[in-house]
Scaffold this motif. Structure first.
Motif, PDB file in Angstrom:
ATOM      1  N   LEU A  20       0.842  -1.194   0.000  1.00  0.00           N
ATOM      2  CA  LEU A  20       0.000   0.000   0.000  1.00  0.00           C
ATOM      3  C   LEU A  20       0.878   1.245   0.000  1.00  0.00           C
ATOM      4  CD1 LEU A  20      -2.684  -0.978   2.667  1.00  0.00           C
ATOM      5  CD2 LEU A  20      -2.577  -1.571   0.236  1.00  0.00           C
ATOM      6  N   SER A  21       0.374   2.284  -0.638  1.00  0.00           N
ATOM      7  CA  SER A  21       1.071   3.571  -0.658  1.00  0.00           C
ATOM      8  C   SER A  21       0.183   4.647  -0.060  1.00  0.00           C
ATOM      9  CB  SER A  21       1.433   3.965  -2.094  1.00  0.00           C
ATOM     10  OG  SER A  21       2.310   3.029  -2.678  1.00  0.00           O
ATOM     11  N   CYS A  22       0.799   5.591   0.612  1.00  0.00           N
ATOM     12  CA  CYS A  22       0.105   6.761   1.154  1.00  0.00           C
ATOM     13  C   CYS A  22       0.847   7.979   0.619  1.00  0.00           C
ATOM     14  CB  CYS A  22       0.117   6.732   2.668  1.00  0.00           C
ATOM     15  SG  CYS A  22      -0.518   8.242   3.438  1.00  0.00           S
ATOM     16  N   ALA A  23       0.237   8.648  -0.347  1.00  0.00           N
ATOM     17  CA  ALA A  23       0.850   9.829  -0.953  1.00  0.00           C
ATOM     18  C   ALA A  23       0.416  11.071  -0.188  1.00  0.00           C
ATOM     19  CB  ALA A  23       0.449   9.938  -2.416  1.00  0.00           C
ATOM     20  N   ALA A  24       1.378  11.807   0.303  1.00  0.00           N
ATOM     21  CA  ALA A  24       1.105  12.994   1.110  1.00  0.00           C
ATOM     22  C   ALA A  24       1.339  14.255   0.290  1.00  0.00           C
ATOM     23  CB  ALA A  24       2.011  12.996   2.338  1.00  0.00           C
ATOM     24  N   SER A  25       0.491  15.242   0.481  1.00  0.00           N
ATOM     25  CA  SER A  25       0.664  16.534  -0.179  1.00  0.00           C
ATOM     26  C   SER A  25       0.150  17.636   0.727  1.00  0.00           C
ATOM     27  CB  SER A  25      -0.068  16.564  -1.524  1.00  0.00           C
ATOM     28  OG  SER A  25      -1.440  16.343  -1.355  1.00  0.00           O
ATOM     29  N   LEU A  29       6.505  15.951   4.421  1.00  0.00           N
ATOM     30  CA  LEU A  29       6.420  14.640   5.065  1.00  0.00           C
ATOM     31  C   LEU A  29       7.536  14.427   6.083  1.00  0.00           C
ATOM     32  CD1 LEU A  29       4.931  11.889   5.104  1.00  0.00           C
ATOM     33  CD2 LEU A  29       6.564  11.134   3.354  1.00  0.00           C
ATOM     34  N   ASP A  30       8.720  15.003   5.820  1.00  0.00           N
ATOM     35  CA  ASP A  30       9.889  14.812   6.690  1.00  0.00           C
ATOM     36  C   ASP A  30       9.614  15.173   8.142  1.00  0.00           C
ATOM     37  OD1 ASP A  30      12.549  15.581   4.432  1.00  0.00           O
ATOM     38  OD2 ASP A  30      10.413  15.633   3.961  1.00  0.00           O
ATOM     39  N   TYR A  31       8.648  16.044   8.392  1.00  0.00           N
ATOM     40  CA  TYR A  31       8.460  16.604   9.729  1.00  0.00           C
ATOM     41  C   TYR A  31       7.472  15.831  10.596  1.00  0.00           C
ATOM     42  CZ  TYR A  31      10.657  20.791   7.732  1.00  0.00           C
ATOM     43  OH  TYR A  31      11.513  21.667   7.123  1.00  0.00           O
ATOM     44  N   ASP A  73       9.472   7.253   1.840  1.00  0.00           N
ATOM     45  CA  ASP A  73      10.350   7.900   0.880  1.00  0.00           C
ATOM     46  C   ASP A  73       9.997   9.383   0.935  1.00  0.00           C
ATOM     47  OD1 ASP A  73      11.645   9.001  -1.312  1.00  0.00           O
ATOM     48  OD2 ASP A  73      11.335   7.226  -2.555  1.00  0.00           O
ATOM     49  N   ASN A  74      10.746  10.123   1.737  1.00  0.00           N
ATOM     50  CA  ASN A  74      10.410  11.536   1.924  1.00  0.00           C
ATOM     51  C   ASN A  74      10.540  12.330   0.625  1.00  0.00           C
ATOM     52  OD1 ASN A  74       9.785  11.246   4.637  1.00  0.00           O
ATOM     53  ND2 ASN A  74      11.881  11.702   5.307  1.00  0.00           N
ATOM     54  N   THR A  78       5.893   9.884   0.204  1.00  0.00           N
ATOM     55  CA  THR A  78       5.070   8.675   0.220  1.00  0.00           C
ATOM     56  C   THR A  78       5.513   7.751   1.341  1.00  0.00           C
ATOM     57  OG1 THR A  78       4.772   8.830  -2.177  1.00  0.00           O
ATOM     58  CG2 THR A  78       4.240   6.718  -1.149  1.00  0.00           C
ATOM     59  N   VAL A  79       4.532   7.167   1.997  1.00  0.00           N
ATOM     60  CA  VAL A  79       4.763   6.145   3.012  1.00  0.00           C
ATOM     61  C   VAL A  79       4.163   4.846   2.506  1.00  0.00           C
ATOM     62  CG1 VAL A  79       4.336   5.455   5.389  1.00  0.00           C
ATOM     63  CG2 VAL A  79       4.761   7.858   4.845  1.00  0.00           C
ATOM     64  N   PHE A  80       4.858   3.752   2.736  1.00  0.00           N
ATOM     65  CA  PHE A  80       4.439   2.451   2.225  1.00  0.00           C
ATOM     66  C   PHE A  80       4.105   1.504   3.368  1.00  0.00           C
ATOM     67  CE2 PHE A  80       5.661   3.530  -2.004  1.00  0.00           C
ATOM     68  CZ  PHE A  80       6.801   4.315  -1.890  1.00  0.00           C
ATOM     69  N   LEU A  81       3.190   0.594   3.083  1.00  0.00           N
ATOM     70  CA  LEU A  81       2.910  -0.516   3.995  1.00  0.00           C
ATOM     71  C   LEU A  81       3.064  -1.795   3.188  1.00  0.00           C
ATOM     72  CD1 LEU A  81       2.016  -1.374   6.846  1.00  0.00           C
ATOM     73  CD2 LEU A  81      -0.336  -1.417   5.993  1.00  0.00           C
ATOM     74  N   GLU A  82       4.126  -2.515   3.457  1.00  0.00           N
ATOM     75  CA  GLU A  82       4.394  -3.785   2.789  1.00  0.00           C
ATOM     76  C   GLU A  82       3.752  -4.884   3.616  1.00  0.00           C
ATOM     77  OE1 GLU A  82       6.468  -3.796  -0.085  1.00  0.00           O
ATOM     78  OE2 GLU A  82       5.788  -5.860  -0.400  1.00  0.00           O
ATOM     79  N   MET A  83       2.854  -5.641   2.993  1.00  0.00           N
ATOM     80  CA  MET A  83       2.111  -6.679   3.705  1.00  0.00           C
ATOM     81  C   MET A  83       2.383  -8.028   3.061  1.00  0.00           C
ATOM     82  SD  MET A  83      -1.513  -4.700   4.309  1.00  0.00           S
ATOM     83  CE  MET A  83      -1.982  -4.814   2.584  1.00  0.00           C
TER      84      MET A  83
END
Length: 125
Positions: A20-25, A29-31, A73-74, A78-83
Motif C-alpha cells: 500500500l502507498s500513502c501519498a502525502a501533499s 512529510l519529513d516533519y 520515501d520523503n 510517500t509512506v508504504f505498507l508492505e504486507m
C-alpha cells in the motif's frame, strides 16, 4: 491543502502480498509521523504501524509482527505498507493518518487529525 491518498489495495489470496502507498501533499512529510490503521467490518479502527519523522517504526498490532513493514520515501512524499503472508483476518479498509507530532505516539484513532479516504484489502481463503 493537506491530503493523504492511499492506493494499492485489492483482492489477494491467503499467503499473498500487497504494498500500500500513502501519498502525502500539502505538507512536508519529513516533519511528521505517519500511521497506518485498518478497520474490518463490524470492528473498531485499529492502529497497525507508524513511521516517525526520523524513520523509526512503532508496531501497534501484534498480529502483523513479522509480516507487515512500514517505510517512507520523503523525497517522493510517500509512506508504504508492505504486507506479506496475508491472512483472511487482514481483510479491512486500510487508512493512513497523521497528527501533529514527529515521533510515533498513541496508536488510537481519536488522536489523529488527518485521514486518507482508505483503500480496501480483501484476502480470500
Amino acid at each position: 491543502q493537506l491530503q493523504l491518498v492511499e492506493s494499492g489495495g485489492g483482492l489477494v489470496k491467503r499467503g499473498g502480498s500487497l504494498r500500500l502507498s500513502c501519498a502525502a501533499s500539502g505538507f512536508t512529510l519529513d516533519y511528521y509521523a505517519i500511521y497506518w490503521f485498518r478497520q474490518a467490518p463490524g470492528k473498531e479502527r485499529e492502529g497497525v504501524l507508524c513511521s516517525s519523522a526520523s524513520g523509526a517504526t512503532t508496531n501497534y498490532a501484534d498480529s502483523v509482527k513479522g509480516r507487515f513493514t512500514i517505510s517512507r520515501d520523503n523525497a517522493k512524499s510517500t509512506v508504504f505498507l508492505e504486507m506479506n503472508s496475508l491472512e483472511p483476518e487482514d481483510t479491512a479498509v486500510y487508512y493512513c493518518a497523521r497528527n501533529t507530532f514527529r515521533p510515533c505516539l498513541s496508536g488510537r484513532s481519536e488522536t489523529m487529525r488527518y485521514w486518507g479516504q482508505g483503500t480496501q484489502v480483501t484476502v480470500s481463503s
